[in-house]
Design an enzyme around this catalytic site. Structure first.
Site, PDB file in Angstrom:
ATOM      1  N   PRO A 126      17.503 -14.461   1.329  1.00  0.00           N
ATOM      2  CA  PRO A 126      16.463 -14.280   2.201  1.00  0.00           C
ATOM      3  C   PRO A 126      16.808 -13.752   3.599  1.00  0.00           C
ATOM      4  CG  PRO A 126      16.702 -16.586   1.232  1.00  0.00           C
ATOM      5  CD  PRO A 126      17.927 -15.649   0.970  1.00  0.00           C
ATOM      6  N   GLN A 276     -11.716  22.691 -11.063  1.00  0.00           N
ATOM      7  CA  GLN A 276     -10.509  23.053 -10.169  1.00  0.00           C
ATOM      8  C   GLN A 276      -9.699  21.877  -9.598  1.00  0.00           C
ATOM      9  OE1 GLN A 276     -10.652  26.902  -8.215  1.00  0.00           O
ATOM     10  NE2 GLN A 276     -10.171  27.963  -9.759  1.00  0.00           N
ATOM     11  N   GLY A 336     -11.524   7.896 -11.891  1.00  0.00           N
ATOM     12  CA  GLY A 336     -12.574   7.417 -10.960  1.00  0.00           C
ATOM     13  C   GLY A 336     -12.665   5.609 -11.032  1.00  0.00           C
ATOM     14  N   GLU A 360      16.185  -2.048  -5.313  1.00  0.00           N
ATOM     15  CA  GLU A 360      17.330  -1.467  -5.410  1.00  0.00           C
ATOM     16  C   GLU A 360      17.653  -0.550  -4.347  1.00  0.00           C
ATOM     17  OE1 GLU A 360      18.522  -2.176  -9.100  1.00  0.00           O
ATOM     18  OE2 GLU A 360      19.878  -2.392  -7.896  1.00  0.00           O
TER      19      GLU A 360
END
Lengths: 385, 258
Positions: A126, A276, A336, A360
């Site tokens: 901790p 695009q 969406g 990590e």
């Protein structure tokens, strides 16, 4: 040793087929219920996934790191949590391979290679995450035993593991130990103090483990007493390449989902892939995915060649994890509203990605590791010239 | 017990297929994989030949000495393989292929020959019975379950109405349908071991066959024209107005599915 290219390709292809048929159809449901994938893990054991990098003389397969990261990428493509079951196990095994005595290797590696006993790595506490020198869990020598007292945090597989590679403070300093236990919430002086609720990375448990006067044989000390930290940190180099490979798998899954949806979904009379705005996203996503994979491969190749790769592993982990975060968000934007629902796995990729950014060694720490590594190399080169 | 499984190595269906413009036959020049339908045959054979001294041999005919697909079957657990690869075999029709496979299978002297009902690239479905006929053996098609009882096999043979129980003396040729067994994934150890399992490479001459009997020279079929298949229609959308279930049942009845 380098694995035969055909064997490597066949193994990775087998995992890809396994993931397509056995993992992807069930991953989201298990993940939403935060259920441990018992059946999948059993199938992974049958495939041989728990012995990939363990040498053949100890019952493993002795396959190279490139094969391993290919396997990890495929598992993460289906469900990132599965890689957590394998990665911590492999790191614990690697600690024993590199720093254990021959007797220790003979004792633990065969049962780990077969998957009979799965491993966990327990370093953090901790109050000791990035600051590993702050470790307070104590290992008090008592005759031919050590008595363990303290609390360890963020232990992936802590409950289901049978072998835990533990960092604890002995008289000589931080030492590495192997703790054998029965899988479950309680075993002798070990108990699961808390199961962490998480944003993602569900199914596989992340726990706080409390040790109260837990006795282990003195023979379970790995390597030299007081040298535990550098031993475990050397294994973390592999851990960072692992994390990068996981991130590549999640990124690829998110990209594939985005690419497929962009061709199916029609707005203003044409598939959105022809707009695009979407094409720019797809191009950037694919470019970053490719770069992530190449950085990860580069780090693995350096490690295989026995070269120092702290910088390269850090770069791969940093870039690939940030990419997983960005690409999973981009995939959601392409989808969406439907991408925000739990009907599709895109939301899972998006929730899983931050684990790789933070776990990590945070990406902030990675940058420091990279910079210090670069400076150290510059210094070495300067000395050499 | 010795069981032979015929394995077809086909172009990976994931990659777009192409026809050779000269012969209108499938281009097989790239890497080939084991036909997915053969997974079931290999698995069935491994389950039947699981006893002490039992052995599964794979037999395949493929161009260019290709063994990639065979390695998959060997990784699953087959002991060895026979590969017939010869330029003279290009353009073989089903019967020509059957002649080659029959001659190769005979060398393994099997008790049982297992094949897929049909390949997923050719779909002729005629090869297994041709092999049986050429070898003078009985054949049982569409097996959904096989059990060995002494020197006979008992087969549950799938029919439209259910299944027939067929008892047949061995040696015999049996075809299995997809889904009859759950094919195992090759273990990593199996994949590594497959690399060193024996593959006997044979030519047409090794089998004592004349080149004029096989390949395009011996082929009784000629592909005269190739045309694109019709584009798939958009289907019929049925809006449920309270009678959805009945209309689905009527549609399935019309297809004779139920």
């Amino acid at each position: 040793m380098t694995t035969d290219a055909d064997v490597r390709a066949e193994i990775i292809d087998t995992v890809r087929r396994f993931v397509a048929r056995e993992v992807i159809p069930h991953a989201s449901e298990l993940e939403h219920q935060d259920r441990f994938p018992t059946a999948m893990v059993e199938q992974m054991r049958e495939l041989g996934l728990f012995g990939v990098t363990i040498p053949e003389e100890y019952g493993g397969l002795g396959l190279d790191l490139l094969t391993y990261i290919g396997v990890i990428e495929e598992l993460a493509y289906g469900w990132m949590s599965l890689t957590g079951v394998v990665n911590t196990h492999t790191m614990a095994a690697t600690l024993i391979i590199h720093h254990g005595t021959e007797a220790q290797r003979q004792r633990w590696l065969p049962i780990m290679a077969s998957g009979e006993r799965r491993g966990a790595l327990s370093l953090s506490e901790p109050d000791a995450g990035t600051d590993t020198r702050n470790i307070s869990c104590r290992a008090q020598r008592d005759g031919d035993e050590y008595v363990i007292n303290g609390t360890k945090a963020w232990v992936t597989n802590g409950e289901t593991a049978g072998i835990v590679a533990l960092a604890a403070r002995s008289e000589e300093g931080i030492s590495a130990f192997i703790v054998e236990k029965e899988p479950g919430p309680q075993f002798e002086g070990i108990s699961v103090a808390k199961r962490e609720g998480k944003l993602g990375y569900k199914g596989v448990e992340t726990v706080q483990m409390a040790y109260t006067d837990h006795h282990i044989p003195a023979g379970n000390l790995i390597g030299e007493a007081g040298r535990g930290l550098p031993q475990i940190l050397s294994v973390l180099e592999l851990g960072r390449i692992n994390i990068a490979a996981r991130a590549v798998g999640v990124t690829r899954a998110a990209f594939d989902a985005g690419l497929a949806y962009a061709q199916q979904r029609t707005t203003m009379g044409k598939p959105i892939a022809e707009h695009q705005a979407i094409q720019l996203k797809l191009a950037d996503m694919a470019t970053r995915l490719e770069a992530s994979r190449l950085l990860t491969r580069n780090a693995a190749e350096r490690k295989m060649a026995g070269l120092r790769c702290d910088v390269e592993a850090g770069m791969a982990k940093l870039f690939a994890s940030e990419t997983a975060l960005e690409v999973s968000m981009d995939a959601m934007r392409i989808h969406g509203g439907v991408g925000y629902t739990t009907d599709l796995p895109v939301e899972r990729y998006y929730r899983d990605a931050p684990l790789m950014v933070i776990g990590e060694g945070t990406n902030e720490i990675q940058r420091i590791v990279i910079a210090r590594g670069l400076l150290a190399r510059a210094l070495e080169q300067g000395t050499a010239s | 017990m010795n069981v032979v499984v015929c394995v077809k190595q086909i172009p990976d269906p994931v990659a777009p297929g192409a026809l050779d413009p000269g012969t209108n036959t499938l281009n097989r020049s790239g890497k080939l994989i084991m036909d997915d339908s053969d997974n079931y045959g290999v698995e069935m054979a491994l389950q039947l030949a699981g006893g002490e001294g039992d052995e599964v041999t794979l037999v395949s005919m493929a161009p260019g000495g290709e063994t990639s697909g065979l390695r998959t079957g060997l990784a699953m657990g087959a002991a060895k393989a026979i590969l017939i690869s010869d330029e003279a075999l290009a353009g073989s029709d089903a019967l020509g292929t059957a002649k080659v496979l029959a001659a190769a299978i005979a060398r393994a002297n099997p008790d049982l020959i297992v094949m897929a009902t049909e390949s997923t690239d050719g779909y002729t479905g005629t090869l297994p019975v041709q092999v049986a006929e050429l070898m003078g053996l009985p054949s049982v098609t569409f097996a959904k379950a096989i059990s060995i009882e002494g020197s006979t096999i008992k087969v549950e043979r799938q029919t439209e109405a259910g299944f027939d129980e067929v008892v047949c003396p061995m040696p015999a040729v049996v075809t299995v349908t997809a889904g009859v067994v759950e094919p195992r994934y090759p273990s990593f150890k199996g994949i590594m071991a497959a690399k060193s399992k024996p593959v006997e490479n044979l030519t047409v001459a090794d089998l004592g066959l004349d080149a004029s009997q096989v390949g395009s020279a011996g082929s009784g079929q000629e592909i005269t024209d190739v045309s694109e298949s019709e584009a798939r229609g958009s289907g019929e959308i049925v809006v449920d107005e309270g009678d959805g279930a009945q209309r689905v049942v009527a549609f399935l009845e019309q297809l004779k599915v139920i």
